[in-house]
Design an enzyme around this catalytic site. Sequence first.
Site, short mmCIF file in Angstrom:
data_model
loop_
_atom_site.label_atom_id
_atom_site.label_comp_id
_atom_site.label_asym_id
_atom_site.label_seq_id
_atom_site.Cartn_x
_atom_site.Cartn_y
_atom_site.Cartn_z
N LYS A 23 -10.36 -2.43 10.30
CA LYS A 23 -9.32 -1.41 10.29
C LYS A 23 -9.20 -0.68 11.64
O LYS A 23 -8.16 -0.14 11.97
CB LYS A 23 -9.56 -0.39 9.18
N SER A 75 -8.58 4.94 1.14
CA SER A 75 -9.77 4.99 0.30
C SER A 75 -11.03 4.90 1.15
O SER A 75 -12.12 4.83 0.64
CB SER A 75 -9.74 3.86 -0.74
N GLU A 90 -8.37 -11.84 -3.38
CA GLU A 90 -8.36 -10.46 -3.86
C GLU A 90 -9.26 -10.34 -5.10
O GLU A 90 -9.66 -11.33 -5.67
CB GLU A 90 -6.93 -9.98 -4.14
N GLY A 131 -7.76 -6.99 -9.75
CA GLY A 131 -6.57 -6.43 -9.10
C GLY A 131 -5.77 -7.53 -8.43
O GLY A 131 -5.60 -7.52 -7.21
N ASP A 150 -2.69 -8.31 -8.01
CA ASP A 150 -1.25 -8.06 -7.84
C ASP A 150 -0.64 -8.99 -6.79
O ASP A 150 0.53 -9.37 -6.90
CB ASP A 150 -1.01 -6.60 -7.45
N SER A 167 -14.68 -8.68 6.32
CA SER A 167 -13.79 -7.63 6.80
C SER A 167 -14.46 -6.31 7.13
O SER A 167 -13.93 -5.53 7.92
CB SER A 167 -12.66 -7.41 5.80
C1 LIG Z 1 -8.78 -2.23 3.93
C2 LIG Z 1 -9.78 -3.29 3.74
C3 LIG Z 1 -9.42 -4.53 3.21
C4 LIG Z 1 -8.00 -4.84 2.76
O1 LIG Z 1 -7.12 -4.81 3.85
P1 LIG Z 1 -5.53 -4.80 3.64
O2 LIG Z 1 -4.97 -4.79 5.00
O3 LIG Z 1 -5.19 -3.59 2.85
O4 LIG Z 1 -5.22 -6.02 2.85
C5 LIG Z 1 -10.38 -5.49 3.12
N1 LIG Z 1 -11.66 -5.27 3.48
C6 LIG Z 1 -12.06 -4.09 3.98
C7 LIG Z 1 -13.49 -3.90 4.37
C8 LIG Z 1 -11.13 -3.05 4.14
O5 LIG Z 1 -11.52 -1.89 4.63
#
Ligand SMILES: *Cc1c(COP(=O)(O)O)cnc(C)c1O
Length: 318
Positions: free
Chosen positions: A52, A77, A203, A207, A209, A303
């Site tokens: 992010k 969140s 996903e 959830g 969606d 991520s």
């Molecule tokens: C926000 C986040 C996601 C999902 O990312 P999106 O861009 O909302 O799809 C996945 N993994 C982590 C660790 C995140 O912080």
Amino acid sequence: MSLSYADVEAAAHRIDGIAHRTPVLTSRTADARTGATLFFKAEPLQRAGAFKFRGACNAIAALSPVQRERGVLAFSSGNHAQAIAYAGALQTVPTVIVMPHDAPAIKVAATRGYGAEIVTYDRYKEDREAVSRRLAEARGLSVIPPYDHPDVIAGQGTAVKELIEEVGPLDLLLVCLGGGGLLAGSCLAARALSPGVEIWGVEPEAGNDGQQSLAKGEVVRIPVPVSIADGALTTHLGNHTFPIIRREAAGIVTATDAQLVSAMRFFVERMKLVVEPTGCLAAAAAFEGAVPVAGKRVGVILSGGNVDPAALARHLAA
Ligand SMILES: *Cc1c(COP(=O)(O)O)cnc(C)c1O
């Protein structure tokens, strides 16, 4: 104006020297277990602990001088909040973060630690976008949403740009999704740098969606899902993310909480890497066969790594 790979390149240029170029990790054990060649892009090692930071940095760097002076507002969140707070601090832009009252303690503490002002709301009763809009209007703040924003999407795409530049073309790319910012940005980068790659979103099963949205051909909204994947508890894809995902992704598969815990254990035990539950979604799809990977060169985006140590211990002990 529609987003393209040129926007990911521009983002890479803007965040160069601010965001880390994270390592790509490999594991003979994981390869033996799946029959694939897996390349793990390790965003737990990104600044603020998740990808992010890339989108946040890019979106803040793109603001006008007046906007920078007034400050930015983010609702999140957790990881987006930390990313905005940290990116704001590094670029001397004031930040206000709107967070759910029950956000993980480690994320709240880290966000406050970066110097952000925090405003909380009840995510089962109030609409965070409405709360944020009121606050932003009252104080002249620029809202940077967690996924549905062109600069955010372009910034998130830089992780896959780095990955493919480092390891070469891929057969498959597995990317987790909540609102789809990371997946949409990844699609732009992957399609440009490895045109033949098959891209799958992953996903939480509770959830799905995104999966429903692809099946229906329009954005489907669901109630707030309940899963340990707290970075993917979104209720719908975005107006910017959905068309890109629909155009470029082969599909979306799901992982259960138990599969995420099993993947978390693997990363701690075998690769000495703390990956948060949401960060394990893509790997779980490879490990559990939700997407067949045998014989393929596969990019797997890990991520983020922001998980409370106590929660991590609880998951691993179970
Ligand atoms: C926000 C986040 C996601 C999902 O990312 P999106 O861009 O909302 O799809 C996945 N993994 C982590 C660790 C995140 O912080």
